[in-house]
Enzyme design. Structure first.
Site, PDB file in Angstrom:
ATOM      1  N   GLN A   1      12.515  18.586 -18.658  1.00 57.90           N
ATOM      2  CA  GLN A   1      12.581  18.636 -20.180  1.00 57.90           C
ATOM      3  C   GLN A   1      13.749  17.261 -20.569  1.00 57.90           C
ATOM      4  O   GLN A   1      13.688  16.964 -21.594  1.00 57.90           O
ATOM      5  CB  GLN A   1      13.444  20.008 -20.804  1.00 57.90           C
ATOM      6  CG  GLN A   1      12.471  20.903 -20.325  1.00 57.90           C
ATOM      7  CD  GLN A   1      13.232  22.398 -20.562  1.00 57.90           C
ATOM      8  OE1 GLN A   1      14.321  22.531 -20.805  1.00 57.90           O
ATOM      9  NE2 GLN A   1      12.187  23.275 -20.363  1.00 57.90           N
ATOM     10  N   CYS A   2      14.371  16.850 -19.416  1.00 59.66           N
ATOM     11  CA  CYS A   2      15.020  15.639 -19.938  1.00 59.66           C
ATOM     12  C   CYS A   2      14.192  14.553 -20.014  1.00 59.66           C
ATOM     13  O   CYS A   2      13.347  14.233 -19.342  1.00 59.66           O
ATOM     14  CB  CYS A   2      16.202  15.353 -18.695  1.00 59.66           C
ATOM     15  SG  CYS A   2      17.293  16.558 -18.334  1.00 59.66           S
TER      16      CYS A   2
ATOM     17  N   THR B   1       2.008   8.336 -36.431  1.00 57.55           N
ATOM     18  CA  THR B   1       2.928   8.174 -35.280  1.00 57.55           C
ATOM     19  C   THR B   1       2.952   9.804 -34.533  1.00 57.55           C
ATOM     20  O   THR B   1       3.403   9.574 -33.324  1.00 57.55           O
ATOM     21  CB  THR B   1       4.387   7.981 -35.701  1.00 57.55           C
ATOM     22  OG1 THR B   1       4.559   8.966 -36.856  1.00 57.55           O
ATOM     23  CG2 THR B   1       4.523   6.619 -36.272  1.00 57.55           C
ATOM     24  N   ASP B   2       2.720  10.743 -35.387  1.00 57.11           N
ATOM     25  CA  ASP B   2       2.858  12.008 -34.618  1.00 57.11           C
ATOM     26  C   ASP B   2       2.240  12.123 -33.252  1.00 57.11           C
ATOM     27  O   ASP B   2       2.773  12.698 -32.213  1.00 57.11           O
ATOM     28  CB  ASP B   2       2.374  13.012 -35.429  1.00 57.11           C
ATOM     29  CG  ASP B   2       3.247  13.265 -36.818  1.00 57.11           C
ATOM     30  OD1 ASP B   2       4.253  12.566 -36.683  1.00 57.11           O
ATOM     31  OD2 ASP B   2       2.775  14.004 -37.706  1.00 57.11           O
TER      32      ASP B   2
ATOM     33  N   THR C   1       7.323   7.925 -26.006  1.00 59.42           N
ATOM     34  CA  THR C   1       7.491   9.338 -26.690  1.00 59.42           C
ATOM     35  C   THR C   1       8.072   8.922 -28.136  1.00 59.42           C
ATOM     36  O   THR C   1       8.834   7.970 -28.463  1.00 59.42           O
ATOM     37  CB  THR C   1       8.605  10.007 -26.078  1.00 59.42           C
ATOM     38  OG1 THR C   1       7.919  10.323 -24.735  1.00 59.42           O
ATOM     39  CG2 THR C   1       8.762  11.522 -26.552  1.00 59.42           C
TER      40      THR C   1
ATOM     41  N   THR D   1       0.303   7.709 -41.514  1.00 62.31           N
ATOM     42  CA  THR D   1       1.236   7.121 -42.745  1.00 62.31           C
ATOM     43  C   THR D   1       1.068   5.606 -43.280  1.00 62.31           C
ATOM     44  O   THR D   1       0.828   5.573 -44.199  1.00 62.31           O
ATOM     45  CB  THR D   1       2.739   7.270 -42.502  1.00 62.31           C
ATOM     46  OG1 THR D   1       2.958   8.489 -42.147  1.00 62.31           O
ATOM     47  CG2 THR D   1       3.582   6.977 -43.458  1.00 62.31           C
TER      48      THR D   1
ATOM     49  N   ASP E   1      -4.656  12.363 -40.652  1.00 64.11           N
ATOM     50  CA  ASP E   1      -3.336  12.335 -40.175  1.00 64.11           C
ATOM     51  C   ASP E   1      -3.582  12.518 -38.437  1.00 64.11           C
ATOM     52  O   ASP E   1      -4.111  13.440 -37.876  1.00 64.11           O
ATOM     53  CB  ASP E   1      -2.778  13.653 -40.509  1.00 64.11           C
ATOM     54  CG  ASP E   1      -1.175  13.807 -40.431  1.00 64.11           C
ATOM     55  OD1 ASP E   1      -0.382  13.641 -41.402  1.00 64.11           O
ATOM     56  OD2 ASP E   1      -0.976  13.935 -39.320  1.00 64.11           O
ATOM     57  N   SER E   2      -2.628  11.845 -37.725  1.00 61.67           N
ATOM     58  CA  SER E   2      -2.735  12.110 -36.384  1.00 61.67           C
ATOM     59  C   SER E   2      -2.498  13.384 -35.652  1.00 61.67           C
ATOM     60  O   SER E   2      -2.864  13.548 -34.422  1.00 61.67           O
ATOM     61  CB  SER E   2      -1.920  10.957 -35.575  1.00 61.67           C
ATOM     62  OG  SER E   2      -0.640  11.420 -35.336  1.00 61.67           O
ATOM     63  N   SER E   3      -1.971  14.324 -36.533  1.00 57.07           N
ATOM     64  CA  SER E   3      -1.908  15.457 -35.959  1.00 57.07           C
ATOM     65  C   SER E   3      -3.185  16.304 -35.838  1.00 57.07           C
ATOM     66  O   SER E   3      -3.412  17.226 -35.316  1.00 57.07           O
ATOM     67  CB  SER E   3      -1.001  16.473 -37.171  1.00 57.07           C
ATOM     68  OG  SER E   3       0.054  15.622 -37.293  1.00 57.07           O
TER      69      SER E   3
HETATM   70  N1  ASP Z   1       1.928  12.854 -40.090  1.00 62.76           N
HETATM   71  C1  ASP Z   1       1.611  11.484 -39.645  1.00 62.76           C
HETATM   72  C2  ASP Z   1       0.678  11.211 -38.803  1.00 62.76           C
HETATM   73  O1  ASP Z   1       0.936  11.197 -37.637  1.00 62.76           O
HETATM   74  C3  ASP Z   1       2.798  10.575 -39.522  1.00 62.76           C
HETATM   75  C4  ASP Z   1       2.764   9.171 -39.273  1.00 62.76           C
HETATM   76  O2  ASP Z   1       2.106   8.390 -39.216  1.00 62.76           O
HETATM   77  O3  ASP Z   1       3.993   8.840 -39.208  1.00 62.76           O
HETATM   78  O4  ASP Z   1      -0.450  10.621 -38.949  1.00 62.76           O
END
Ligand code: ASP
Length: 350
Positions: A287-288, A98-99, A175, A22, A66-68
């Site tokens: 999971q916690c 961030t993802d 996380t 982003t 995009d980091s996804s």
């Molecule tokens: N979808 C974006 C990514 O991970 C989200 C971000 O950067 O905050 O590339």
């Protein structure tokens, strides 16, 4: 090759590696969706960075993403850039979405063995061209953290860290916990390495220091024959057996209840034991997000332990899955992977 600016011998040298996310995105006028853009656009929006008296160079992914869309090949590209430029820079800043930032941070912490320089990963929730962006402050602070030294002149940070808004976190303890809060990251089992306020207040006794004098060693192989198995009340035998018999499966991060508990049904424990006996390494992670796995606390945890599931202690699930991929990528046997999973490699567990 990094793009270099005018050289200066004694100025602190920082290499910014731009992968996308982003922070550098702009809105597609047709679809309205955010898409990655190039590094020059990003830097044009941070004129204040020139006020820092550092020599700042950059390397950018051919196609920012995009980091996804990140995968171990991208981790390898980032790690190689750091490795190849290690002696030429005092610190590294990785701009990243961030993802999956916590996965990349965990992976890099294992790939860069004997790291003694700062690798500070940051990004933003709002693109850098937007009026209320958090990207400008995150980028500038990340560069300052990457340049910071201790009183003896050694780098203040000597590990992979995530800088976001008010905190600097250990990368393999972090996380993403919010998709809209500017403080998007947290580390539930480890305190911040620094608090960012009027001043950057470093917590020196929390910092990782490499325990030996060996040179930086790069490891780029990851074995992706791993998966998460998230338990829930009502999970069926069909699903469990189907997942555990996935062809080629080598490692599983089992996300369990509370202190590391799971169903006590005979079919469940038998299915788990059969997979373990076939050589699948199963790691118990809670999971916690706060606290650690203590499989002997309840009968429901003892069953998993007796079936051969190993404890992931207080690992984040991101650190657990990347560590499994890394250890199998080294070519270790399941027995050795189990041993290594239970000891910290770069501060990822207590
Ligand atoms: N979808 C974006 C990514 O991970 C989200 C971000 O950067 O905050 O590339």
């Amino acid at each position: 090759m990094a793009n270099t600016s005018t050289a200066s011998k004694d100025r602190t040298k920082i290499l910014i590696i731009y992968t996308g996310g982003t922070i550098g995105m702009i809105e597609n006028p047709k679809t309205g969706a955010l898409e990655p853009f190039d590094f020059d656009h990003l830097m044009d929006n941070v004129p204040k960075i020139k006020m820092l008296d550092y020599k700042i160079d950059n390397f950018q992914f051919d196609v920012p993403i995009d980091s996804s869309a990140m995968n171990p090949k991208h981790w390898s590209e980032i790690a190689n850039v750091i490795h190849d430029n290690y002696d030429n820079y005092d610190g590294f800043v990785v701009l990243h979405g961030t993802d999956t930032m916590a996965y990349t941070a965990s992976a890099l912490s294992f790939m860069l063995e004997n790291l003694r320089k700062p690798v500070v990963i940051t990004g933003s929730q709002l693109p850098i061209g937007e009026v209320r962006t958090d990207g400008e402050e995150n980028l500038i602070t990340a560069v300052q953290v990457a340049a910071a030294t201790d009183v003896d002149g050694s780098p203040m940070v000597q590990e992979v860290a995530i800088l976001f808004e008010n905190y600097l976190w250990r990368g393999n303890r972090s996380t993403k916990h919010s998709s809209d809060n500017f403080n998007a990251f947290k580390s539930s089992n480890y305190p911040p390495l620094a608090k960012i306020g009027l001043e950057i207040s470093y917590k020196k006794d929390m910092m990782w220091r490499c325990p030996n004098q060996e040179p930086l060693k790069l490891h780029c192989n990851f074995d992706t024959n791993v998966m998460y198995m998230d338990l829930f009340p009502g999970i069926t035998e069909t699903v469990v057996r189907h997942l555990l018999s996935t062809p080629g499966l080598k490692g599983v991060v089992m996300k369990t209840f509370g202190a590391g508990n799971g169903p006590t049904d005979t079919w469940f424990l038998e299915a788990v034991k059969e997979a373990v006996d076939r050589g699948v390494v199963i790691v118990n992670v809670s999971q916690c997000d706060n606290g650690m796995v203590n499989p002997m606390l309840y009968e429901a945890g003892c069953g998993l332990y007796q079936a051969g599931v190993i404890s992931g202690h207080d690992l984040t699930s991101e650190a657990a899955i990347t560590k499994l991929m890394y250890l199998f990528g080294l070519g270790l046997t399941p027995g050795l992977v189990k041993l290594e999973m239970e000891r910290p490699l770069s501060g990822e567990m207590n």
